[in-house]
Enzyme design. Sequence first.
Site, PDB file in Angstrom:
ATOM      1  N   CYS A 130       0.806  -1.229   0.000  1.00 61.70           N
ATOM      2  CA  CYS A 130       0.000   0.000   0.000  1.00 61.70           C
ATOM      3  C   CYS A 130       0.837   1.277   0.000  1.00 61.70           C
ATOM      4  O   CYS A 130       0.304   2.365  -0.248  1.00 61.70           O
ATOM      5  CB  CYS A 130      -0.939   0.005   1.201  1.00 61.70           C
ATOM      6  SG  CYS A 130      -2.109  -1.366   1.215  1.00 61.70           S
ATOM      7  N   HIS A 160      12.531   1.108   5.218  1.00 59.35           N
ATOM      8  CA  HIS A 160      12.307  -0.312   4.930  1.00 59.35           C
ATOM      9  C   HIS A 160      12.781  -1.142   6.123  1.00 59.35           C
ATOM     10  O   HIS A 160      13.936  -1.066   6.525  1.00 59.35           O
ATOM     11  CB  HIS A 160      13.086  -0.716   3.671  1.00 59.35           C
ATOM     12  CG  HIS A 160      12.508  -1.904   2.961  1.00 59.35           C
ATOM     13  ND1 HIS A 160      12.260  -3.094   3.590  1.00 59.35           N
ATOM     14  CD2 HIS A 160      12.127  -2.080   1.660  1.00 59.35           C
ATOM     15  CE1 HIS A 160      11.751  -3.961   2.729  1.00 59.35           C
ATOM     16  NE2 HIS A 160      11.660  -3.368   1.550  1.00 59.35           N
ATOM     17  N   HIS A 165      -1.700  20.053   6.698  1.00 56.16           N
ATOM     18  CA  HIS A 165      -2.578  18.951   6.290  1.00 56.16           C
ATOM     19  C   HIS A 165      -1.803  17.642   6.348  1.00 56.16           C
ATOM     20  O   HIS A 165      -0.635  17.576   5.948  1.00 56.16           O
ATOM     21  CB  HIS A 165      -3.115  19.178   4.874  1.00 56.16           C
ATOM     22  CG  HIS A 165      -3.676  20.546   4.656  1.00 56.16           C
ATOM     23  ND1 HIS A 165      -4.857  20.959   5.215  1.00 56.16           N
ATOM     24  CD2 HIS A 165      -3.187  21.609   3.965  1.00 56.16           C
ATOM     25  CE1 HIS A 165      -5.091  22.216   4.865  1.00 56.16           C
ATOM     26  NE2 HIS A 165      -4.092  22.635   4.111  1.00 56.16           N
ATOM     27  N   HIS A 202      -2.365   6.958   5.125  1.00 56.71           N
ATOM     28  CA  HIS A 202      -2.963   5.870   4.346  1.00 56.71           C
ATOM     29  C   HIS A 202      -4.147   5.263   5.091  1.00 56.71           C
ATOM     30  O   HIS A 202      -4.031   4.841   6.251  1.00 56.71           O
ATOM     31  CB  HIS A 202      -1.918   4.798   4.065  1.00 56.71           C
ATOM     32  CG  HIS A 202      -2.494   3.500   3.599  1.00 56.71           C
ATOM     33  ND1 HIS A 202      -3.387   3.414   2.539  1.00 56.71           N
ATOM     34  CD2 HIS A 202      -2.325   2.225   4.053  1.00 56.71           C
ATOM     35  CE1 HIS A 202      -3.723   2.149   2.364  1.00 56.71           C
ATOM     36  NE2 HIS A 202      -3.101   1.413   3.265  1.00 56.71           N
ATOM     37  N   ASN A 216     -10.449   0.943   1.813  1.00 60.47           N
ATOM     38  CA  ASN A 216      -8.994   0.882   1.618  1.00 60.47           C
ATOM     39  C   ASN A 216      -8.717   0.637   0.136  1.00 60.47           C
ATOM     40  O   ASN A 216      -8.838  -0.485  -0.356  1.00 60.47           O
ATOM     41  CB  ASN A 216      -8.409  -0.236   2.474  1.00 60.47           C
ATOM     42  CG  ASN A 216      -6.898  -0.344   2.346  1.00 60.47           C
ATOM     43  OD1 ASN A 216      -6.281   0.291   1.490  1.00 60.47           O
ATOM     44  ND2 ASN A 216      -6.288  -1.154   3.199  1.00 60.47           N
TER      45      ASN A 216
END
Length: 503
Positions: free
Chosen positions: A227, A306, A390, A394, A427
């Site tokens: 995602c 990562h 702002h 996700h 989603n």
Amino acid sequence: MGNHKEIARNMKNGENSVKLKYVKLGYHYLISNAKYLFLLPVIIALGHLSLEDIVQLFQHFDLGLVSGTLVCTALTVCLITLYFSWRPRDVYLVDFACFKPKPALMCSRETFMRQTVQASAFSDDLIGFQQKIIERSGYGQKTYVPQAALEDLPMATMGKAREEVEMVVFGAIDELLAKTKVNLKDIGILVVNCSLFNPTPSLSAMVVNRYKLRGNILSYSLGGMGCSAGIISVDLAKRLLQDQRNSYALVVSTESMTLNWYGGTNKSMLITNCLFRLGAAAVLLTNKSSERRRSKYQLMHTLRTHKGADDKSYRCVMQQEDNNGEVGVKLSKDLLTVAGDAIKTNITMLGPLVLPVSEQILFLANLVGRKVLRMKIKQYVPDFKLAFEHICIHAGGRAVLDEIEKNLNLTKWHVEPSRMTLYRFGNTSSSSLWYELAYTEAKGRVQRGDRVWQMAFGSGFKCNSAVWKAIRSVNPAKEKNPWTDEIDEFPITVPDVQPVLAN
């Protein structure tokens, strides 16, 4: 004998052609970089001169005031030219578009449960489990699914999956092109990301074929990156734009549902059936300074984290087979912990780039107190509300949004775009960030100079951020996006549990 001579002659000609090729390459390289070669001795010389040396040099050549001024001006121009030639090019977001499916593809909670019962021979226990998930998901009654999921006897095929992706991707791109009026032949970079559907030819090839993009386009298809791949795509496009002058980059983010329905009995793999919904976004980036005036945002930072080196992080979201050979995506019970750790690492690296000095000092003092002085004090969480007007998080799930809102001390107003996107569209994976920014624009909240933080996380495990600065105020009356016709209905209060009504 004659054949040997001919072969020798051909080899000699080949050697000469190779030599000529390298001579031409050297010539082009020399001409293209002549300004740097001419300036290099000047820079080296100036680097070893003090102010006194420069004065003596002027006196030695008996340069008058006018001549000295001209020399200084020439040097200044050379240095400025060198600076602008070497500095990273600014990247602008001209505009973006989010796909809004037709009403016929809406999927209420009741429709979802009806199709779930029809799709597979689920036991009552598994049906009840999925119903609990959907009732607590924070989803409304108007999310979207592909046509294949609404059929009386749902059947997933490669052809139907292609139709789904073509519908959402082409729909988003068509709207973007209508907004920007960009010449297709000017698009030099194309990045398409879709995690679970990676056909041959690739999705980027599909876009090239549909829009007849130019033959030397730099095209990429990113798969399996979860995602957070939307920001990865933006980051890749930014890096490519640093090397390609006066160009445009088209970034497309989506996910495919058709081939990824799980019909097995593993509860941790059934969750994804309940969560993912139809959506796609197309974004046009450019490094052309002439496009700055009409662009919406300037890309200030991209930051990628990562955590895949850790086995628990790597395995917490994984596509695999269950004990019966059914393929699905398994979500580990450690998902929230892993996500929290990845987000913490990402914002720790992002903080020094965006936070005001006052917040950085407080954070550093707290860190020294805890790590060096061994003081038993609570970890200081910087106030990111001071860095951004702002925030687009996700819309991966209600629980994750709750945790981020709590741990970063965000207000309901800051999390509103994410919660309303989760409610209205569900989603939509990597494209969700753009539905959230579209919500903010539709509300008329984006003003010139505002800073926007997009943060996404996903399999791997990864957490990525993009920071934008609004170049101009966005007038919602002149905008067309998926929220335009219904924005006055939001925000709404979403109950913790929304029961599925009996048919």
